[in-house]
Design an enzyme around this catalytic site. Structure first.
Site, mmCIF file in Angstrom:
data_model
loop_
_atom_site.group_PDB
_atom_site.id
_atom_site.type_symbol
_atom_site.label_atom_id
_atom_site.label_comp_id
_atom_site.label_asym_id
_atom_site.label_seq_id
_atom_site.Cartn_x
_atom_site.Cartn_y
_atom_site.Cartn_z
ATOM 1 N N HIS A 10 0.856 -1.189 0.000
ATOM 2 C CA HIS A 10 0.000 0.000 0.000
ATOM 3 C C HIS A 10 0.891 1.238 0.000
ATOM 4 O O HIS A 10 2.109 1.144 0.183
ATOM 5 C CB HIS A 10 -0.943 0.009 1.219
ATOM 6 C CG HIS A 10 -0.257 0.076 2.544
ATOM 7 N ND1 HIS A 10 -0.234 -0.975 3.438
ATOM 8 C CD2 HIS A 10 0.448 1.064 3.148
ATOM 9 C CE1 HIS A 10 0.445 -0.633 4.513
ATOM 10 N NE2 HIS A 10 0.880 0.592 4.362
HETATM 11 P P1 TYD Z 1 -2.220 -2.870 7.574
HETATM 12 O O1 TYD Z 1 -1.677 -1.492 7.642
HETATM 13 O O2 TYD Z 1 -3.084 -3.229 6.407
HETATM 14 O O3 TYD Z 1 -1.050 -3.939 7.696
HETATM 15 P P2 TYD Z 1 0.161 -4.286 6.713
HETATM 16 O O4 TYD Z 1 0.188 -3.248 5.646
HETATM 17 O O5 TYD Z 1 1.351 -4.262 7.590
HETATM 18 O O6 TYD Z 1 -0.046 -5.639 6.171
HETATM 19 O O7 TYD Z 1 -3.014 -3.129 8.909
HETATM 20 C C1 TYD Z 1 -3.486 -4.426 9.275
HETATM 21 C C2 TYD Z 1 -4.723 -4.258 10.156
HETATM 22 O O8 TYD Z 1 -4.393 -3.569 11.361
HETATM 23 C C3 TYD Z 1 -5.823 -3.475 9.485
HETATM 24 O O9 TYD Z 1 -7.055 -4.120 9.801
HETATM 25 C C4 TYD Z 1 -5.796 -2.133 10.148
HETATM 26 C C5 TYD Z 1 -5.204 -2.409 11.516
HETATM 27 N N1 TYD Z 1 -4.366 -1.292 12.015
HETATM 28 C C6 TYD Z 1 -4.841 -0.478 13.020
HETATM 29 O O10 TYD Z 1 -5.971 -0.658 13.526
HETATM 30 N N2 TYD Z 1 -4.049 0.528 13.490
HETATM 31 C C7 TYD Z 1 -2.817 0.769 12.968
HETATM 32 O O11 TYD Z 1 -2.111 1.699 13.429
HETATM 33 C C8 TYD Z 1 -2.345 -0.076 11.897
HETATM 34 C C9 TYD Z 1 -0.981 0.160 11.276
HETATM 35 C C10 TYD Z 1 -3.143 -1.096 11.460
#
Ligand code: TYD
Length: 140
Positions: free
Chosen positions: A56
């Site tokens: 992302h």
């Molecule tokens: P995401 O940023 O999509 O993870 P990655 O890119 O590392 O694979 O986040 C995963 C999940 O965690 C998503 O459901 C959102 C949640 N999340 C939060 O609630 N707070 C945060 O600060 C972050 C980074 C993620």
């Protein structure tokens, strides 16, 4: 907003304090270490071998990504060029500018990926679709 490229993101050396008998300590402090003030810290851990994270971009968020333990590779992509960084030192961090696609992979066993960010979690700041990202970058 200014569009940054992958060469605007750099590895930052963190302050280190060594002690032969007690181990090491590194510091990140608002006002001196980074170009932004920290509003949120989160970390990834228990990452199964072979999995990848990220995939992302953020519209406005600035981040410092640190391999607090173990190692992994971060690949940055501005839509035109890619740059990969192997992070394996707890006293180094990858400073990622806004508007850059990132993927994290090749996590070692027990790796901990600590992320320092300049804002709270906002889903509306994410771009999770690569074609939407290319449009955001005015490339398609
Ligand atoms: P995401 O940023 O999509 O993870 P990655 O890119 O590392 O694979 O986040 C995963 C999940 O965690 C998503 O459901 C959102 C949640 N999340 C939060 O609630 N707070 C945060 O600060 C972050 C980074 C993620």
């Amino acid at each position: 907003m200014e569009k940054y490229n992958v060469f605007d993101s750099t590895v930052v050396e963190l302050d280190q304090h060594h002690s032969d008998r007690k181990g090491n300590l590194s510091v990140v402090e608002n006002g001196s270490t980074l170009p932004f003030d920290i509003k949120r810290v989160y970390y990834l851990y228990d990452i199964p071998g072979g999995s990848s994270r990220g995939a992302h971009a953020h519209k406005e968020l600035e981040q410092l990504i640190v391999a607090a333990s173990g190692s992994f590779t971060v690949t940055l992509d501005d839509g035109k060029q890619k740059r990969s960084f192997f992070l394996n030192r707890p006293y180094q961090g990858l400073y990622v500018k806004p508007g850059i696609w990132r993927e994290l992979e090749d996590f070692s066993s027990g790796a901990v990926c600590m992320v320092l960010a300049n804002d709270i979690y906002k889903e509306e700041d994410y771009i999770r679709d690569y074609d939407v990202f290319l449009k955001y970058r005015d490339l398609i």
